[in-house]
Design an enzyme around this catalytic site. Structure first.
Site, short mmCIF file in Angstrom:
data_model
loop_
_atom_site.label_atom_id
_atom_site.label_comp_id
_atom_site.label_asym_id
_atom_site.label_seq_id
_atom_site.Cartn_x
_atom_site.Cartn_y
_atom_site.Cartn_z
N GLY A 14 0.69 -1.25 0.11
CA GLY A 14 0.04 -0.17 0.01
C GLY A 14 0.95 1.30 0.04
O GLY A 14 2.00 1.15 0.11
N VAL A 16 1.22 3.67 2.07
CA VAL A 16 1.96 3.97 3.54
C VAL A 16 2.76 2.81 3.93
O VAL A 16 4.06 3.10 3.89
CB VAL A 16 0.78 3.93 4.77
CG1 VAL A 16 1.66 3.86 6.18
CG2 VAL A 16 -0.08 4.90 4.58
N CYS A 132 -3.31 10.52 11.30
CA CYS A 132 -2.49 11.49 10.60
C CYS A 132 -2.69 12.89 11.01
O CYS A 132 -1.77 13.71 11.39
CB CYS A 132 -2.45 11.32 9.12
SG CYS A 132 -3.96 11.14 8.69
N GLN A 159 -7.60 18.16 4.42
CA GLN A 159 -6.86 16.75 4.47
C GLN A 159 -6.81 16.20 2.92
O GLN A 159 -7.56 16.17 2.19
CB GLN A 159 -7.60 15.76 5.29
CG GLN A 159 -7.55 16.06 6.80
CD GLN A 159 -8.12 14.96 7.62
OE1 GLN A 159 -8.47 15.28 8.92
NE2 GLN A 159 -7.64 13.83 7.47
N LYS A 216 -11.68 11.22 16.43
CA LYS A 216 -10.57 10.57 16.63
C LYS A 216 -9.44 11.64 17.16
O LYS A 216 -8.55 11.48 17.71
CB LYS A 216 -9.86 10.18 15.29
CG LYS A 216 -10.36 8.50 14.79
CD LYS A 216 -9.88 8.14 13.36
CE LYS A 216 -10.35 6.97 13.01
NZ LYS A 216 -9.89 6.69 11.42
N ARG A 238 -12.16 16.94 3.43
CA ARG A 238 -11.33 16.33 2.34
C ARG A 238 -11.06 17.39 1.25
O ARG A 238 -12.14 18.16 0.87
CB ARG A 238 -11.80 15.08 1.95
CG ARG A 238 -10.91 14.15 1.02
CD ARG A 238 -9.68 13.65 1.74
NE ARG A 238 -10.15 12.70 2.69
CZ ARG A 238 -9.14 11.98 3.58
NH1 ARG A 238 -8.17 12.59 3.48
NH2 ARG A 238 -9.88 11.12 4.46
N HIS A 245 -1.57 17.30 4.91
CA HIS A 245 -2.68 17.78 5.58
C HIS A 245 -2.52 19.15 6.05
O HIS A 245 -1.42 19.46 6.45
CB HIS A 245 -3.24 16.88 6.80
CG HIS A 245 -3.68 15.54 6.28
ND1 HIS A 245 -4.01 15.27 4.83
CD2 HIS A 245 -3.90 14.65 7.12
CE1 HIS A 245 -4.47 14.10 5.10
NE2 HIS A 245 -4.45 13.55 6.04
N ASN A 318 0.98 13.78 5.30
CA ASN A 318 0.07 12.59 6.13
C ASN A 318 0.60 11.46 5.83
O ASN A 318 0.57 10.42 6.68
CB ASN A 318 -1.30 12.89 5.73
CG ASN A 318 -1.47 12.72 4.06
OD1 ASN A 318 -0.93 13.43 3.37
ND2 ASN A 318 -2.06 11.59 3.55
#
Length: 341
Positions: A14, A16, A132, A159, A216, A238, A245, A318
């Site tokens: 992926g 990340v 993040c 973001q 979060k 977003r 971000h 991020n």
């Protein structure tokens, strides 16, 4: 030479996961053997690490035998399923998902803010990597909180689509291209078009009217700063940006502090770069922080509507500091202070 460690990256293919591999190499992490893990669909792919090609293996319950540190970026369900098996085999998990963040027995760590919390890894053999948007905010706010205390935080985030993953990056690119060619853009990842638009909707909506992403930021910030008394409200948005971000952060401090004092604090804070000279149009921007590990802070000014109010503009990559780099930094503390004997 110090001790070398067997390391595994789960979710290696992926966005990340790829960055985690790059960070391990860039930061010269003391790797003895690197194991790359992903779903059966991605198994067999080859990824490069320090000039060598490593074949991606399928993630299974027995993948972590002989592994010292497992860095997970494979989603919450995968972490919930496999982290216990890894810990049982003596592997310490650094998990990038939301699965363990609010577990009271699992430390939630930002190395510049609460490195001491890593010691609690022995509770379950798991350390959680924060969200993040939370990471960059607490890197900027922790020095202020330590100095004068923070009473309340109001944050609005802007973001990047990379926070959703590669499919979202592709969607923004394809929608932008379609619109510029007078074609109808397709939308698959987000409920509305993201190109040339802003969506005040990240993750699912909860019963209180906030999104999961917003809550979060509230819950994780209190846990990392170790202060449940801080009032926090968040709006996460977003925006059509690929990487990094941005956040507008308003804080009300318990004791007075001037903008100049905030600048001085942050100029000496680990992991922070102050970019704050409006007379020269100098302020943090997503395009400047992309590919960097630091958290950039600017637009530092007094909030004249309340006593002890300060406004900040906070920007960070991020995928790097907001995910991969922070996880590798946690692994570095583990390796240096807890696993090297």
């Amino acid at each position: 030479m110090g001790k070398l460690f067997n390391v595994a990256v789960a979710g290696a293919t992926g966005a990340v996961g790829n960055q985690m591999i790059a960070c391990l190499e860039e930061r010269d992490f003391p790797v003895k053997n690197l194991k790359l893990l992903a779903t059966s669909k991605s198994a067999g792919r080859k990824l490069r690490f320090k000039g060598e090609e490593i074949t991606v293996e399928e993630l299974t319950k027995t993948s972590f035998k002989g592994v010292d540190i497992g860095i997970f970026s494979a989603g919450g369900a995968t972490s919930k399923k496999y982290a216990h098996f890894a810990a049982k085999d003596g592997c310490v998990v650094v998990d990038n998902s939301a699965a363990w963040r609010m577990d009271p027995d699992v430390p939630l760590v930002v190395p510049e803010v609460n490195p001491h919390a890593v010691a609690k890894y022995s509770n379950k053999g798991i350390i959680a990597n924060p969200n993040c948007s939370t990471i960059q905010m607490v890197v900027a706010l922790a020095p202020i909180h330590r100095e004068v205390g923070i009473k309340r935080i109001v944050v609005s985030s802007y973001q990047a689509v990379s926070g959703t993953g590669k499919k979202a990056i592709d969607e923004l690119y394809n929608q932008t291209k379609a619109i510029l060619n007078f074609l109808e853009p397709e939308k698959k990842v987000y409920p509305h078009r993201i190109a040339f638009n802003c969506l005040p909707h990240i993750d699912v909506f909860l019963d209180n009217g906030y999104t999961k992403e917003e809550m979060k930021m509230v819950d994780e910030t209190r846990k990392i700063l170790e202060d449940d008394s801080i009032g926090i409200t968040a709006t996460t948005v977003r925006v059509p940006v690929f990487f990094s971000h941005s956040e507008s952060v308003n804080v009300e401090t318990r004791q007075p502090i001037s903008p100049d004092e905030v600048r001085a604090l942050l100029e000496n804070a680990p992991g922070v770069i102050v970019a704050d000279d409006p007379s020269k149009n100098l302020y943090p921007m997503a395009i400047d922080s992309a590919g960097r590990d630091e958290t950039f802070v600017g637009r530092i000014r007094a909030d004249e509507s309340v006593p002890n109010g300060i406004n900040l503009w906070v920007v960070s990559d991020n995928i790097r500091k907001g995910a991969a780099t922070n996880a590798v930094q946690i692994a570095e503390i583990l390796a240096r202070d807890y696993l090297s004997n």
